[in-house]
Design a protein around this motif. Structure first.
Motif, short mmCIF file in Angstrom:
data_model
loop_
_atom_site.label_atom_id
_atom_site.label_comp_id
_atom_site.label_asym_id
_atom_site.label_seq_id
_atom_site.Cartn_x
_atom_site.Cartn_y
_atom_site.Cartn_z
N SER A 1 0.84 -1.19 0.00
CA SER A 1 0.00 0.00 0.00
C SER A 1 0.88 1.24 0.00
N SER A 2 0.65 2.12 -0.98
CA SER A 2 1.45 3.32 -1.08
C SER A 2 0.66 4.41 -1.80
N SER A 3 1.17 5.62 -1.76
CA SER A 3 0.50 6.72 -2.45
C SER A 3 1.52 7.79 -2.80
N ILE A 4 1.15 8.62 -3.77
CA ILE A 4 1.94 9.77 -4.14
C ILE A 4 1.10 11.02 -3.86
N ILE A 5 1.75 12.16 -3.83
CA ILE A 5 1.04 13.43 -3.66
C ILE A 5 1.25 14.24 -4.94
N ALA A 6 0.18 14.76 -5.50
CA ALA A 6 0.25 15.61 -6.69
C ALA A 6 -0.46 16.92 -6.37
N CYS A 7 0.14 18.03 -6.80
CA CYS A 7 -0.42 19.35 -6.51
C CYS A 7 -0.57 20.18 -7.78
N THR A 8 -1.63 20.98 -7.80
CA THR A 8 -1.82 21.92 -8.91
C THR A 8 -1.15 23.25 -8.61
N GLY A 9 -0.85 23.48 -7.37
CA GLY A 9 -0.12 24.68 -6.93
C GLY A 9 1.22 24.25 -6.38
N THR A 10 1.57 24.77 -5.22
CA THR A 10 2.83 24.42 -4.59
C THR A 10 2.66 23.22 -3.66
N ILE A 11 3.76 22.56 -3.38
CA ILE A 11 3.71 21.43 -2.45
C ILE A 11 4.03 21.89 -1.03
N ASN A 12 4.76 23.03 -0.93
CA ASN A 12 5.11 23.56 0.38
C ASN A 12 5.05 25.08 0.33
N PRO A 13 4.00 25.70 0.85
CA PRO A 13 2.86 25.08 1.53
C PRO A 13 1.93 24.39 0.52
N PRO A 14 1.23 23.36 0.99
CA PRO A 14 0.34 22.60 0.09
C PRO A 14 -0.75 23.49 -0.51
N ASP A 15 -0.89 23.39 -1.83
CA ASP A 15 -1.90 24.16 -2.54
C ASP A 15 -2.46 23.29 -3.67
N GLY A 16 -3.71 22.91 -3.57
CA GLY A 16 -4.33 22.08 -4.59
C GLY A 16 -3.77 20.67 -4.63
N CYS A 17 -3.40 20.14 -3.49
CA CYS A 17 -2.76 18.82 -3.43
C CYS A 17 -3.77 17.70 -3.20
N ALA A 18 -3.47 16.55 -3.77
CA ALA A 18 -4.29 15.35 -3.58
C ALA A 18 -3.36 14.16 -3.38
N THR A 19 -3.81 13.23 -2.54
CA THR A 19 -3.10 11.98 -2.34
C THR A 19 -3.70 10.95 -3.28
N ILE A 20 -2.83 10.29 -4.05
CA ILE A 20 -3.27 9.31 -5.03
C ILE A 20 -2.74 7.95 -4.64
N TRP B 1 3.54 19.99 -9.08
CA TRP B 1 4.49 19.41 -8.13
C TRP B 1 4.03 18.00 -7.79
N VAL B 2 4.98 17.09 -7.57
CA VAL B 2 4.65 15.74 -7.11
C VAL B 2 5.65 15.29 -6.06
N GLN B 3 5.17 14.41 -5.20
CA GLN B 3 6.04 13.77 -4.22
C GLN B 3 5.87 12.27 -4.38
N VAL B 4 6.97 11.60 -4.70
CA VAL B 4 6.99 10.15 -4.90
C VAL B 4 7.78 9.54 -3.75
N PRO B 5 7.19 8.57 -3.01
CA PRO B 5 7.92 7.97 -1.89
C PRO B 5 9.13 7.16 -2.36
N ASP B 6 10.14 7.08 -1.51
CA ASP B 6 11.29 6.24 -1.79
C ASP B 6 10.81 4.82 -2.05
N GLY B 7 11.45 4.14 -2.97
CA GLY B 7 11.09 2.77 -3.30
C GLY B 7 10.13 2.67 -4.47
#
Length: 131
Positions: free
Chosen positions: A28-47, A70-76
């Motif tokens: 089980s894992s997820s990524i974060i995708a944002c339509t704005g900035t990731i820090n601070p979070p703006d328009g972000c969703a967990t997928i 912006w996206v955040q992909v977990p290690d692995g």
């Protein structure tokens, strides 16, 4: 009293990060995708992602379609981002796909197949797999 085998097995299982594989399948894992900035979070969703499954940015994710900056992909994990739906790309030298490994990424400056490119606002589908 616990046996040494039991303790070793329990410690081994506890040390496996949730973004790695268990029995060859993506845990089980997820990524974060944002339509704005990731820090601070703006328009972000967990997928939530499932190994090698294509995720179209439709339905509940339609606000992200052609808008991810912006996206955040977990290690692995390694994730492929496609301009087209259904995780299709135009070929080996196409600029319509990028591949990102664990980390936080500004989509306006990522490494594409042909070199650095601006992929901001271009993602329509995503596929992730264990690294």
């Amino acid at each position: 009293m616990f046996s040494a085998k039991f303790l070793l097995a329990a410690l081994s299982f506890a040390a496996v990060p949730s973004s790695l594989t268990l029995g060859g399948e993506l845990a089980s894992s997820s990524i974060i995708a944002c339509t704005g900035t990731i820090n601070p979070p703006d328009g972000c969703a967990t997928i939530s992602v499932v190994s090698a499954s294509c995720i179209n940015l439709t339905g509940d994710l339609s606000s992200l379609n052609n808008a991810v900056s912006w996206v955040q992909v977990p290690d692995g994990l390694v994730c492929t981002f496609f301009q087209d739906r259904d995780c299709r790309n135009g070929g080996v030298n196409a600029d319509d796909v990028i591949v990102l490994e664990g980390g936080t990424w500004d989509m306006s400056d990522v490494q594409g197949i042909g070199g650095p490119q601006n992929f901001s606002g271009q993602t329509s589908s995503i596929s992730c797999s264990p690294r």
